[in-house]
Design a protein around this motif. Structure first.
Motif, PDB file in Angstrom:
ATOM      1  N   ARG A   1       0.829  -1.206   0.000  1.00 24.04           N
ATOM      2  CA  ARG A   1       0.000   0.000   0.000  1.00 24.04           C
ATOM      3  C   ARG A   1       0.863   1.256   0.000  1.00 24.04           C
ATOM      4  N   ALA A   2       1.865   1.294   0.876  1.00 27.01           N
ATOM      5  CA  ALA A   2       2.744   2.462   0.937  1.00 27.01           C
ATOM      6  C   ALA A   2       3.489   2.657  -0.377  1.00 27.01           C
ATOM      7  N   GLY A   3       3.932   1.554  -0.992  1.00 29.33           N
ATOM      8  CA  GLY A   3       4.643   1.665  -2.257  1.00 29.33           C
ATOM      9  C   GLY A   3       3.752   2.174  -3.377  1.00 29.33           C
TER      10      GLY A   3
ATOM     11  N   GLN B   1       1.053   3.978  -3.057  1.00 29.03           N
ATOM     12  CA  GLN B   1       0.679   5.368  -2.805  1.00 29.03           C
ATOM     13  C   GLN B   1       1.830   6.329  -3.039  1.00 29.03           C
ATOM     14  N   SER B   2       3.067   5.815  -3.061  1.00 28.91           N
ATOM     15  CA  SER B   2       4.221   6.685  -3.296  1.00 28.91           C
ATOM     16  C   SER B   2       4.329   7.138  -4.750  1.00 28.91           C
ATOM     17  N   VAL B   3       3.642   6.457  -5.656  1.00 33.18           N
ATOM     18  CA  VAL B   3       3.669   6.826  -7.073  1.00 33.18           C
ATOM     19  C   VAL B   3       2.725   8.000  -7.296  1.00 33.18           C
ATOM     20  N   ASP B   4       3.243   9.041  -7.905  1.00 32.66           N
ATOM     21  CA  ASP B   4       2.447  10.241  -8.148  1.00 32.66           C
ATOM     22  C   ASP B   4       1.225   9.929  -9.014  1.00 32.66           C
TER      23      ASP B   4
ATOM     24  N   GLN C   1       7.344   1.473 -10.689  1.00 34.33           N
ATOM     25  CA  GLN C   1       7.864   2.563  -9.858  1.00 34.33           C
ATOM     26  C   GLN C   1       7.714   2.242  -8.370  1.00 34.33           C
ATOM     27  N   ALA C   2       6.601   1.605  -8.017  1.00 31.16           N
ATOM     28  CA  ALA C   2       6.395   1.246  -6.612  1.00 31.16           C
ATOM     29  C   ALA C   2       7.367   0.169  -6.165  1.00 31.16           C
TER      30      ALA C   2
ATOM     31  N   VAL D   1      10.408   1.156  -4.313  1.00 30.91           N
ATOM     32  CA  VAL D   1      10.176   1.594  -2.934  1.00 30.91           C
ATOM     33  C   VAL D   1       9.960   0.409  -2.003  1.00 30.91           C
TER      34      VAL D   1
END
Length: 263
Positions: free
Chosen positions: A152-154, A156-159, A184-185, A188
């Motif tokens: 989830r954190a990864g 959500q880190s993608v713009d 991209q995630a 992370v």
């Protein structure tokens, strides 16, 4: 004025562990007691590796599904995913192992027998549900909640602009996830995924409470039979150290390789 911390220290800790490993190898080669212990523990190594790999792959798949459900536009999916994650993370893994082994698994057998009686299949007994499968199921459920938060954190880190740009190019939801968001995630989430994999190698020792013949269980049985507790648990600890430190070093090297490729 703060003291400067050197960028790279010589890994003396690795030298100490390497010397300890060489001592262990010598003891296995020269000492009949250590040789006997190691010969017995080898069988458990493969069980530990198998349990870890299968449970981790299944937990990754389940965790990714939970993460996507938690980010869904549907409230029911979001709330159900959050409920699962909070409940599972709040239960100790050992308790979850016992619950799955002696509550969930018999319940699944009972449910199967109800369906089998209706369609004409042969019923099964609880003993037909192997303890090894119950242990894998419990580890999968336990780690799915932790991995879901990592995914989830990864994600959500993608713009959001990346996904919107892909949408403007005509990509559907699956194509946007596969070609734009997840690659991209992944950069992370890779370090915490690696850390959780190493943690699962250690937590797999908990399956010994179900009698699964992993390294820890075989070590307990051998020590109880030959009273060589010192030699047995020395080798058990050394095997886990070799496995976890080797994995950690490989993951660090892989992460550095990814950073070089990105540059």
């Amino acid at each position: 004025m703060s003291a400067e911390v050197p960028n790279k220290d010589f890994p003396w800790w690795l030298v100490v562990l390497g010397a300890t490993g060489l001592w262990a190898v010598y003891e296995v080669w020269a000492s009949p007691a250590y040789s006997e212990v190691m010969a017995g523990l080898v069988k458990g190594i493969w069980v530990t590796i198998g349990v870890t790999l299968v449970a981790y792959v299944l937990a990754c798949l389940m965790g990714l599904g939970l993460a996507m459900a938690g980010l869904s536009r549907f409230r029911v999916l979001r709330q159900a995913a959050r409920l699962w994650i909070e409940v599972i993370r709040g239960v100790p893994i050992m308790v979850l192992l016992l619950y799955v082994a002696f509550v969930v698994a018999p319940g699944m057998v009972w449910a199967w027998n109800q369906v089998a009686a209706f369609v004409g299949f042969d019923p099964i007994r609880p003993r037909d549900f192997p303890l090894l499968a119950r242990a894998v199921m419990a580890l999968t459920l336990a780690y799915s909640a932790f991995l879901a938060e990592i995914f989830r954190a990864g994600l959500q880190s993608v713009d959001k602009g990346q996904s919107e740009a892909a949408m403007s190019l005509g990509l559907n939801g699956w194509q946007r996830f596969r070609h734009v968001v997840f690659p991209q995630a992944f950069r992370v989430i890779l370090p915490p995924l690696g850390n959780d994999f190493v943690a699962m190698v250690k937590d797999s020792s908990l399956v010994s409470i179900l009698g699964v013949a992993d390294i820890t269980q075989i070590g307990k049985v051998m020590a109880a039979g030959n009273f060589r507790y010192f030699e047995t648990y020395n080798m058990v600890a050394m095997i886990y150290l070799v496995m976890t430190i080797s994995l950690s070093l490989l993951l660090r090297r892989f992460e550095r390789g990814m950073k070089v490729v990105e540059k």
